[in-house]
Design a protein around this motif. Structure first.
Motif, PDB file in Angstrom:
ATOM      1  N   HIS A 153       0.838  -1.198   0.000  1.00 14.30           N
ATOM      2  CA  HIS A 153       0.000   0.000   0.000  1.00 14.30           C
ATOM      3  C   HIS A 153       0.877   1.255   0.000  1.00 14.30           C
ATOM      4  O   HIS A 153       0.598   2.231  -0.710  1.00 14.30           O
ATOM      5  CB  HIS A 153      -0.906  -0.033   1.229  1.00 14.30           C
ATOM      6  CG  HIS A 153      -2.064   0.909   1.133  1.00 14.30           C
ATOM      7  ND1 HIS A 153      -2.807   1.285   2.221  1.00 14.30           N
ATOM      8  CD2 HIS A 153      -2.608   1.558   0.070  1.00 14.30           C
ATOM      9  CE1 HIS A 153      -3.741   2.128   1.835  1.00 14.30           C
ATOM     10  NE2 HIS A 153      -3.651   2.305   0.536  1.00 14.30           N
ATOM     11  N   LEU A 154       1.935   1.245   0.799  1.00 16.03           N
ATOM     12  CA  LEU A 154       2.834   2.395   0.869  1.00 16.03           C
ATOM     13  C   LEU A 154       3.557   2.612  -0.467  1.00 16.03           C
ATOM     14  O   LEU A 154       3.729   3.738  -0.927  1.00 16.03           O
ATOM     15  CB  LEU A 154       3.851   2.206   1.998  1.00 16.03           C
ATOM     16  CG  LEU A 154       3.297   2.346   3.418  1.00 16.03           C
ATOM     17  CD1 LEU A 154       4.279   1.789   4.429  1.00 16.03           C
ATOM     18  CD2 LEU A 154       2.989   3.813   3.729  1.00 16.03           C
ATOM     19  N   ARG A 155       3.999   1.507  -1.104  1.00 16.75           N
ATOM     20  CA  ARG A 155       4.659   1.637  -2.398  1.00 16.75           C
ATOM     21  C   ARG A 155       3.701   2.206  -3.456  1.00 16.75           C
ATOM     22  O   ARG A 155       4.082   3.023  -4.298  1.00 16.75           O
ATOM     23  CB  ARG A 155       5.196   0.275  -2.852  1.00 16.75           C
ATOM     24  CG  ARG A 155       6.537  -0.095  -2.222  1.00 16.75           C
ATOM     25  CD  ARG A 155       7.174  -1.252  -2.937  1.00 16.75           C
ATOM     26  NE  ARG A 155       6.386  -2.462  -2.797  1.00 16.75           N
ATOM     27  CZ  ARG A 155       6.539  -3.338  -1.801  1.00 16.75           C
ATOM     28  NH1 ARG A 155       7.465  -3.123  -0.879  1.00 16.75           N
ATOM     29  NH2 ARG A 155       5.789  -4.403  -1.731  1.00 16.75           N
ATOM     30  N   ARG A 156       2.458   1.768  -3.391  1.00 17.38           N
ATOM     31  CA  ARG A 156       1.462   2.284  -4.337  1.00 17.38           C
ATOM     32  C   ARG A 156       1.293   3.795  -4.163  1.00 17.38           C
ATOM     33  O   ARG A 156       1.197   4.536  -5.146  1.00 17.38           O
ATOM     34  CB  ARG A 156       0.122   1.558  -4.111  1.00 17.38           C
ATOM     35  CG  ARG A 156      -1.054   2.113  -4.911  1.00 17.38           C
ATOM     36  CD  ARG A 156      -0.795   2.051  -6.398  1.00 17.38           C
ATOM     37  NE  ARG A 156      -1.898   2.635  -7.163  1.00 17.38           N
ATOM     38  CZ  ARG A 156      -1.758   3.155  -8.382  1.00 17.38           C
ATOM     39  NH1 ARG A 156      -0.568   3.162  -8.980  1.00 17.38           N
ATOM     40  NH2 ARG A 156      -2.802   3.670  -9.002  1.00 17.38           N
ATOM     41  N   LYS A 157       1.286   4.264  -2.916  1.00 17.03           N
ATOM     42  CA  LYS A 157       1.163   5.703  -2.666  1.00 17.03           C
ATOM     43  C   LYS A 157       2.368   6.457  -3.225  1.00 17.03           C
ATOM     44  O   LYS A 157       2.231   7.548  -3.810  1.00 17.03           O
ATOM     45  CB  LYS A 157       1.032   5.962  -1.164  1.00 17.03           C
ATOM     46  CG  LYS A 157      -0.294   5.521  -0.575  1.00 17.03           C
ATOM     47  CD  LYS A 157      -0.350   5.830   0.911  1.00 17.03           C
ATOM     48  CE  LYS A 157      -1.714   5.437   1.502  1.00 17.03           C
ATOM     49  NZ  LYS A 157      -1.808   5.748   2.933  1.00 17.03           N
ATOM     50  N   ALA A 158       3.564   5.867  -3.038  1.00 17.07           N
ATOM     51  CA  ALA A 158       4.769   6.515  -3.566  1.00 17.07           C
ATOM     52  C   ALA A 158       4.719   6.594  -5.089  1.00 17.07           C
ATOM     53  O   ALA A 158       5.077   7.624  -5.693  1.00 17.07           O
ATOM     54  CB  ALA A 158       6.011   5.739  -3.109  1.00 17.07           C
TER      55      ALA A 158
ATOM     56  N   GLU B  99       9.397  14.577  -4.672  1.00 17.41           N
ATOM     57  CA  GLU B  99      10.398  13.510  -4.614  1.00 17.41           C
ATOM     58  C   GLU B  99      10.666  13.064  -3.177  1.00 17.41           C
ATOM     59  O   GLU B  99      10.750  11.863  -2.896  1.00 17.41           O
ATOM     60  CB  GLU B  99      11.707  13.971  -5.267  1.00 17.41           C
ATOM     61  CG  GLU B  99      11.616  14.217  -6.763  1.00 17.41           C
ATOM     62  CD  GLU B  99      11.145  15.654  -7.071  1.00 17.41           C
ATOM     63  OE1 GLU B  99      10.731  16.370  -6.121  1.00 17.41           O
ATOM     64  OE2 GLU B  99      11.188  16.035  -8.258  1.00 17.41           O
ATOM     65  N   LYS B 100      10.825  14.051  -2.291  1.00 12.14           N
ATOM     66  CA  LYS B 100      11.112  13.693  -0.894  1.00 12.14           C
ATOM     67  C   LYS B 100       9.943  12.950  -0.250  1.00 12.14           C
ATOM     68  O   LYS B 100      10.132  12.022   0.535  1.00 12.14           O
ATOM     69  CB  LYS B 100      11.465  14.939  -0.086  1.00 12.14           C
ATOM     70  CG  LYS B 100      12.836  15.506  -0.427  1.00 12.14           C
ATOM     71  CD  LYS B 100      13.196  16.659   0.511  1.00 12.14           C
ATOM     72  CE  LYS B 100      14.603  17.187   0.207  1.00 12.14           C
ATOM     73  NZ  LYS B 100      14.984  18.294   1.107  1.00 12.14           N
ATOM     74  N   ASN B 101       8.723  13.354  -0.568  1.00 10.51           N
ATOM     75  CA  ASN B 101       7.553  12.639  -0.031  1.00 10.51           C
ATOM     76  C   ASN B 101       7.498  11.204  -0.559  1.00 10.51           C
ATOM     77  O   ASN B 101       7.228  10.263   0.187  1.00 10.51           O
ATOM     78  CB  ASN B 101       6.266  13.380  -0.397  1.00 10.51           C
ATOM     79  CG  ASN B 101       5.909  14.452   0.615  1.00 10.51           C
ATOM     80  OD1 ASN B 101       5.579  14.153   1.759  1.00 10.51           O
ATOM     81  ND2 ASN B 101       6.002  15.709   0.200  1.00 10.51           N
ATOM     82  N   ALA B 102       7.760  11.048  -1.860  1.00  7.71           N
ATOM     83  CA  ALA B 102       7.739   9.696  -2.432  1.00  7.71           C
ATOM     84  C   ALA B 102       8.856   8.847  -1.813  1.00  7.71           C
ATOM     85  O   ALA B 102       8.650   7.667  -1.487  1.00  7.71           O
ATOM     86  CB  ALA B 102       7.891   9.761  -3.947  1.00  7.71           C
ATOM     87  N   ASP B 103      10.046   9.451  -1.646  1.00  5.15           N
ATOM     88  CA  ASP B 103      11.163   8.717  -1.056  1.00  5.15           C
ATOM     89  C   ASP B 103      10.837   8.279   0.372  1.00  5.15           C
ATOM     90  O   ASP B 103      11.163   7.170   0.786  1.00  5.15           O
ATOM     91  CB  ASP B 103      12.417   9.597  -1.078  1.00  5.15           C
ATOM     92  CG  ASP B 103      13.628   8.850  -0.540  1.00  5.15           C
ATOM     93  OD1 ASP B 103      13.989   7.797  -1.122  1.00  5.15           O
ATOM     94  OD2 ASP B 103      14.212   9.309   0.464  1.00  5.15           O
ATOM     95  N   ARG B 104      10.172   9.190   1.117  1.00  4.90           N
ATOM     96  CA  ARG B 104       9.780   8.830   2.489  1.00  4.90           C
ATOM     97  C   ARG B 104       8.818   7.640   2.506  1.00  4.90           C
ATOM     98  O   ARG B 104       8.938   6.741   3.333  1.00  4.90           O
ATOM     99  CB  ARG B 104       9.113  10.043   3.160  1.00  4.90           C
ATOM    100  CG  ARG B 104       8.555   9.748   4.557  1.00  4.90           C
ATOM    101  CD  ARG B 104       7.897  10.979   5.138  1.00  4.90           C
ATOM    102  NE  ARG B 104       6.860  11.519   4.283  1.00  4.90           N
ATOM    103  CZ  ARG B 104       5.613  11.032   4.231  1.00  4.90           C
ATOM    104  NH1 ARG B 104       5.270   9.998   4.996  1.00  4.90           N
ATOM    105  NH2 ARG B 104       4.709  11.581   3.444  1.00  4.90           N
TER     106      ARG B 104
END
Length: 717
Positions: free
Chosen positions: A348-353, A429-434
């Motif tokens: 789920h987290l990867r999908r959000k990223a 980018e930083k949000n996706a990386d987090r």
């Protein structure tokens, strides 16, 4: 083969189908036995008397029982049973359902004045929760306070987290879930389809699939076969077209399937019960039944008889290996479920990223707008108003915003039906990386859980090896009967026999002083009246707290049926009676550490008030001199006795501690009476090797009878 002691989700699906046939029946009475057995006595216009038994302790099961096999009504109903009667006596049973595919049964009762829901949890430690019309917990057998859910009086009842229902899964979902796995087919079915280990193997057998097949080697043909068998099972469970069976260990090597329609014999050891014929049990003789309820009743009746015979016939105390094994199996099941949860959370987290990049322009516009506004000194509230106005004008970036949390500096957006919480002052980018890093951290938990499963499997194997070693040991020679009395370590003993005769004074508060004299006290105004009118004899002593609001307390010189004679009262007994009167009075409710009490002789107590005065119900006039006991400590001890009688006792610590095998001392504090009783019960369970003994004789309701009204703290616990 270890016999089944708990019903599976498949069993409960079938049971709910059969129990729904009793909808419309009216409840006559509710009974509680040994803190874990609930009996509901109902009346049905067509079927007459219906006895429904529900167990949530060592055995976790439910069934309609033959009235001949129903236990006699217990003497004094515990508080839980009285509450239940008050809510559902004369109510109509309107529905019985299994909650999703969990091991939970939900009973709905309706009455003109109120509706009540009974939630029966047949997993973990087991529980029964009584809910009002709004889903709020009125009372529960066990109070549950976990991070994931709470079941406690006054709180909204929370079901366990929803999981996939394999009986309703479509093929596309099944295929997707199977392909998420990296193990073999049987474990994939057990975890991804929420069926557990046994039904994972059973489904493989029915579908003709090698259970050890790697999931990478399986494909549409295998998935279609599994889905067909699931649909077939689902149809049988919903329609009630069952083939109920009890499976037994064969009497001899010559036992054959031709015996399958013969009735059970006393020699046969039952090992399983099922609403449908099982491929996994095809090598065992089975006994057929017309419906599932009679099969359940017969199975659990025989299973308990087996255990009783084993316990009575054993020359030495047998450790409860089966309970340990079941505990470790439950832990493994929970760990496997946790792994599944970690996988889903990480995905789920990867999908959000990924969505952050897929909708980069939209999210970047929204974040840039917020960042520019903050740099210009705009407040979070004004930013939210601006975005709301933009959403009304149809600006896509503004429409995506669901919520802004200025305190945390975050913004929640809805992108492609997925809610994502972002740090508002950093870029895309930083949000996706987090989010990617958080997914990696969650996946790291999965590795730890795999290691924990291996540790649990090693413990499970160790228990099985200990059981085999114990069974191979020769029976010890019996100890000679003559000689000195052997000191028994009751806390370590695996099986404690219950000896609990009834006494006339148990309806009141009571204890025996350190000198052996009986002290009784009233629980309410009616009992205060009865104590003085019926039980106060001329050589007794009457105690009462100096503060208003306390029990009538009588130090008895003799039992009601015995001749009364003068007693030279020991100081210790007088002081303990005075402390008892203080502890169970308003002094405790007020949270004070000590109080005063007085003592008079029976002829000084009168129900006739002075001229112009009025006596409330339960009140008395005292004439003449009083003997005072100053600064009596507000302390009580509750304990469990094992010698002579097995029961809960409670009262002044100096009287209780020497008599009990183990005790807990309480003082005025913060925990409500019910919560303090539950804490004591759990502490006692942890002290005794024989937990079933504690459940039988020291339930939370029984402990509560010895606790003062008001809040309490447990010393040293």
């Amino acid at each position: 083969m270890e016999p089944k002691r708990e019903l599976s989700s498949v069993d409960l699906a079938a049971l709910a189908t059969e129990l729904s046939r009793y909808e419309g029946a009216k409840l006559d009475k509710a009974y509680i036995y040994d803190e874990d057995l609930l009996r509901l006595k109902l009346r049905d216009f067509d079927r007459g008397r219906i006895e429904l038994l529900i167990e949530v302790g060592e055995y976790k099961q439910a069934h309609v029982a033959d009235p001949k096999r129903v236990p006699d009504a217990p003497g004094r109903p515990p508080e839980f049973a009285m509450m239940l009667r008050g809510r559902i006596e004369s109510a109509d049973l309107v529905s019985v359902e299994q909650y999703e595919f969990d091991r939970i049964l939900v009973f709905e009762f309706e009455r003109p004045d109120q509706n009540t829901t009974l939630v029966v949890e047949l997993f973990g430690d087991g529980n029964v929760a009584v809910l009002d019309e709004n889903g709020e917990v009125v009372r529960s057998m066990e109070t549950v306070r976990l991070k994931s859910r709470t079941v406690a009086p006054g709180s909204q009842y929370e079901f366990p987290q929803s999981r996939l229902n394999p009986l309703e899964v479509d093929y596309d979902t099944l295929e997707a879930r199977m392909e998420q796995s990296d193990t073999d087919v049987v474990r994939t079915i057990a975890t991804q389809l929420n069926l557990g280990g046994f039904w994972g193997e059973e489904l493989c057998q029915r579908a003709g699939i090698e259970k050890a097949m790697a999931i990478d080697d399986a494909g549409e043909a295998e998935y279609r076969a599994i889905h067909r068998e699931l649909e077939s099972l689902s149809e049988a469970l919903k329609s009630g077209q069952f083939d109920p069976r009890i499976y037994v260990e064969p009497d001899s090597d010559e036992a054959t399937e031709e015996e399958s329609d013969q009735p059970l014999t006393a020699r046969e050891k039952v090992v399983d019960v099922s609403p449908v014929a099982l491929e996994e049990r095809a090598d065992l003789p089975s006994r057929a039944f017309d419906s599932f309820n009679p099969a359940l009743e017969e199975y659990f009746y025989r299973l308990k008889e087996q255990q009783r015979r084993e316990e009575e016939g054993a020359g030495r105390e047998r450790p409860d290996f089966e309970a340990e094994i079941e505990k470790e199996k439950r832990i493994i099941e929970q760990q496997e479920q946790a792994i599944e949860g970690f996988e889903e959370e990480a995905e789920h987290l990867r999908r959000k990223a990924e969505l952050c990049y897929e909708r980069y322009d939209l999210i970047d516009e929204m974040l840039s707008t917020i960042q520019e506004a903050r740099e210009a000194g705009t407040s979070w509230a004004d930013i939210q108003e601006t975005l709301e106005a933009g959403a009304e004008q149809g600006v896509p970036a503004a429409e995506a915003v669901v919520d802004i949390d200025g305190a945390e500096g975050t913004v929640t957006v809805d992108v492609d039906n997925e809610r994502i919480t972002l740090h508002a002052l950093t870029g895309v980018e930083k949000n996706a990386d987090r989010l990617y890093r958080e997914a990696k951290r969650v996946e790291g938990k999965k590795e730890g859980a795999h290691e924990a499963i291996e540790d649990t499997r090693e413990r499970l194997e160790a228990v099985k090896q200990r059981r085999e070693a114990w069974e191979e040991e020769p029976e010890p020679e019996p100890e000679p009967e003559e000689g000195e009395h052997e000191e028994i370590d009751w806390l370590a003993r695996e099986n404690i026999p219950v000896r609990q005769p009834e006494h006339w004074y148990e309806e009141f508060r009571w204890f025996r002083t350190s000198d052996g004299y009986l002290v009784i006290g009233g629980r309410n105004a009616d009992q205060n009246e009865d104590l003085v009118k019926k039980y106060l004899d001329k050589h007794d002593r009457f105690f009462h707290t100096q503060a208003h609001g306390g029990p009538v307390t009588i130090l008895k010189a003799s039992a009601p049926s015995e001749p009364s004679s003068p007693v030279d009262w020991p100081d210790s007994s007088l002081e303990e009676a005075a402390q008892f009167a203080v502890a169970y009075s308003s002094v405790w409710k007020d949270g004070r550490g000590a109080g005063d009490a007085y003592m008079v002789e029976p002829d000084q107590v009168s129900k006739t008030p002075e001229s112009g005065e009025y006596l409330e119900k339960g009140g008395f006039a005292i004439r003449g001199d009083r003997e005072y006991f100053r600064d009596m400590a507000c302390r009580v001890a509750v304990g469990i006795t094992c010698e002579d009688e097995t029961r809960v006792i409670g009262g002044p610590p100096s009287a209780i501690v020497p008599k009990a095998e183990t005790t807990i001392t309480l003082e005025p504090g913060k925990f409500a009476q019910n919560d303090a009783a539950v804490k004591c019960y759990r502490e006692f369970k942890s002290r005794f090797a024989d937990e079933s003994f504690v459940r039988k004789i020291a339930s939370a309701d029984k402990i509560q009878e010895f606790l003062p009204p008001g809040g309490s703290d447990l010393q040293g616990v």
